[in-house]
Write an enzyme that holds these catalytic residues in place. Structure first.
Site, PDB file in Angstrom:
ATOM      1  N   SER A  96     -22.102 -35.171 -11.776  1.00 20.89           N
ATOM      2  CA  SER A  96     -21.132 -34.119 -12.056  1.00 20.89           C
ATOM      3  C   SER A  96     -20.931 -33.105 -10.940  1.00 20.89           C
ATOM      4  O   SER A  96     -20.783 -31.909 -11.193  1.00 20.89           O
ATOM      5  CB  SER A  96     -21.591 -33.421 -13.339  1.00 20.89           C
ATOM      6  OG  SER A  96     -20.613 -32.602 -13.820  1.00 20.89           O
TER       7      SER A  96
ATOM      8  N   ASP B  21     -19.612 -32.166 -18.997  1.00 21.51           N
ATOM      9  CA  ASP B  21     -20.058 -31.730 -17.669  1.00 21.51           C
ATOM     10  C   ASP B  21     -19.878 -30.231 -17.484  1.00 21.51           C
ATOM     11  O   ASP B  21     -20.757 -29.542 -16.965  1.00 21.51           O
ATOM     12  CB  ASP B  21     -19.287 -32.483 -16.580  1.00 21.51           C
ATOM     13  CG  ASP B  21     -19.400 -33.986 -16.755  1.00 21.51           C
ATOM     14  OD1 ASP B  21     -20.273 -34.422 -17.530  1.00 21.51           O
ATOM     15  OD2 ASP B  21     -18.627 -34.717 -16.115  1.00 21.51           O
TER      16      ASP B  21
HETATM   17  C1  GLA Z   1     -17.836 -38.241 -17.061  1.00 14.18           C
HETATM   18  C2  GLA Z   1     -16.999 -37.260 -17.873  1.00 14.18           C
HETATM   19  C3  GLA Z   1     -17.752 -36.765 -19.088  1.00 14.18           C
HETATM   20  C4  GLA Z   1     -18.318 -37.932 -19.894  1.00 14.18           C
HETATM   21  C5  GLA Z   1     -19.075 -38.918 -18.999  1.00 14.18           C
HETATM   22  C6  GLA Z   1     -19.518 -40.159 -19.723  1.00 14.18           C
HETATM   23  O1  GLA Z   1     -18.924 -37.573 -16.511  1.00 14.18           O
HETATM   24  O2  GLA Z   1     -16.635 -36.160 -17.087  1.00 14.18           O
HETATM   25  O3  GLA Z   1     -16.924 -35.946 -19.868  1.00 14.18           O
HETATM   26  O4  GLA Z   1     -17.309 -38.570 -20.619  1.00 14.18           O
HETATM   27  O5  GLA Z   1     -18.289 -39.301 -17.883  1.00 14.18           O
HETATM   28  O6  GLA Z   1     -20.429 -39.849 -20.715  1.00 14.18           O
END
Ligand code: GLA
Length: 404
Positions: free
Chosen positions: A131, A176
């Site tokens: 993230s 995230d």
């Molecule tokens: C990405 C997205 C999140 C989530 C994940 C999978 O990180 O930003 O919102 O959906 O994938 O769990």
């Protein structure tokens, strides 16, 4: 943030912008999701923790509405834009889109007018499922709120940040941004959505989560975007077709309701009759993963590492087979972790590259890290950011005023 990093960022700021020194430091952490993958955009909970790695902004407020940015990472060139409620997009994949996403949202909601000069540095590995993109957005968002003297309550900010990120064109969920803003040192957080609610669970002192980067990039605003968006559509369609089955009439009409207000094994048994192919696969993953989140939360609360590890393994299997977001490198890392003392391992984040996360006991952590280094990394080019990390559950994003 350590003083070397702050110092280097200060030098970059002075060299690029000159003039008066910056007055604010805004930091926003990356995260590792422990379980509950691809559940958030289906209205089901997740169970992440904020990491010790973050994106940092050293900021000087401006008197006009310009935002000027310089990044310590040379491949991310300097950027500038004007605050407005319709900021033109930079090309897909450009880092400034995450800053613009937050800025545009604040212009729309709070009519902010004051821009900033900022030197930026992230030590969250990029495109690795930890993230870094949401941390980039959240750090800028908090900085802009502060220079405009706007205060927003946390749950509202978490929702706003998630909505803001859709600017980059990913139909993402809210995990995230919520964890980057709401993280708590020493704790994992179960996060529910619509509205955002958080429950923190103390990390047992003997548990270690080892993160290892496949070094296969899964750029959320790039190639992985279409695969991600396709899955969000498939999940909606799967739910609609499931609910259209005559025997589903009496059942709750959301994924949340099916996981928390119905008997999950019966729901899954009915799905085998109501759905086929890809839609059955997606549905089976979402419902079973949703159920695993509560089970994992309880396992952590009672300190049951074996149970938590098993749930992680089940999660990976479901992501690999039914959700089809693993890749050979992720499977390899997960397999190696399990072979070298992990109690469970899975991919983390959206998948299709990025990182795996493995649970082990404290005394096993060095052996596990050593084995991964030997068996996975020794034959690969050395990456610019350390690919192995023992996660430390950290606090969420904040802005501090710097002493002048
Ligand atoms: C990405 C997205 C999140 C989530 C994940 C999978 O990180 O930003 O919102 O959906 O994938 O769990």
């Amino acid at each position: 943030m350590d003083s070397d990093r702050t110092h280097a960022l200060g030098e970059l700021f002075a060299g690029h912008f000159g003039g008066l020194p910056p007055t604010l430091l805004s930091t926003a952490p990356g995260r590792v999701n422990l379980i509950g993958e691809h559940t958030d955009y289906n209205g089901l909970p997740v169970f992440p923790m904020a990491l010790q790695r973050n994106v940092a902004y050293l900021i000087r407020p401006r008197t006009d509405g310009r935002v000027r940015l310089v990044n310590r990472e040379a491949r991310y060139g300097p950027r500038e834009f004007e605050l407005s409620d319709s900021i033109p997009h930079a090309p897909q994949g450009d880092w400034v889109n995450y800053v613009q996403a937050g800025a545009q949202m604040l212009c729309k909601r709070y009519s902010i007018k004051v821009g900033m000069d900022a030197a930026v540095h992230g030590d969250v590995p990029l495109a690795a499922g930890l993230s870094s993109s949401s941390a980039t957005l959240v750090g800028a968002l908090l900085g802009l709120l502060e220079v405009n003297q706007v205060a927003v309550p946390l749950p509202e900010l978490q929702e706003l940040a998630a909505e803001a990120e859709r600017y980059v064109g990913v139909a993402g969920g809210g995990m995230d941004q919520a964890i980057s803003l709401g993280g708590r040192a020493g704790h994992a957080l179960r996060i529910d959505f619509n509205p955002v609610r958080m429950q923190s669970v103390a990390m047992p002192s003997e548990w270690r989560f080892v993160i290892s980067n496949t070094l296969v990039e899964a750029e959320k605003s790039g190639a992985a975007r279409d695969a991600y968006n396709a899955r969000t559509r498939e999940c909606k369609q799967a739910l609609a077709e499931f609910l259209a089955h005559p025997q589903a009439r009496a059942l709750p009409s959301s994924y949340y309701g099916l996981v928390h207000g119905a008997d999950v094994p019966s729901v899954l048994a009915l799905a085998e009759r109501a759905l086929h192919g890809v839609l059955l696969q997606r549905f089976r993953h979402v419902v079973s993963e949703g159920a695993r989140v509560s089970q994992a939360q309880h396992a952590m609360q009672r300190g049951d590492a074996l149970a938590f590890g098993r749930l992680m393994n089940d999660s990976h299997e479901s992501l690999r087979r039914d959700y089809e977001v693993s890749c050979p490198e992720l499977d390899q890392l997960v397999g190696l972790a399990r072979a070298h003392g992990a109690l469970g391992a899975r991919l983390t984040g959206a998948g299709l590259g990025g990182c795996s996360v493995a649970l082990c006991q404290r005394e096993q952590a060095d052996t596990l890290v050593g084995a991964l280094r030997r068996e996975y990394y020794s034959s690969r080019p050395v990456p610019s950011i350390e690919p192995l990390l023992i996660a430390q559950a950290s606090d969420g994003a904040r802005v501090v005023r710097l002493q002048s």
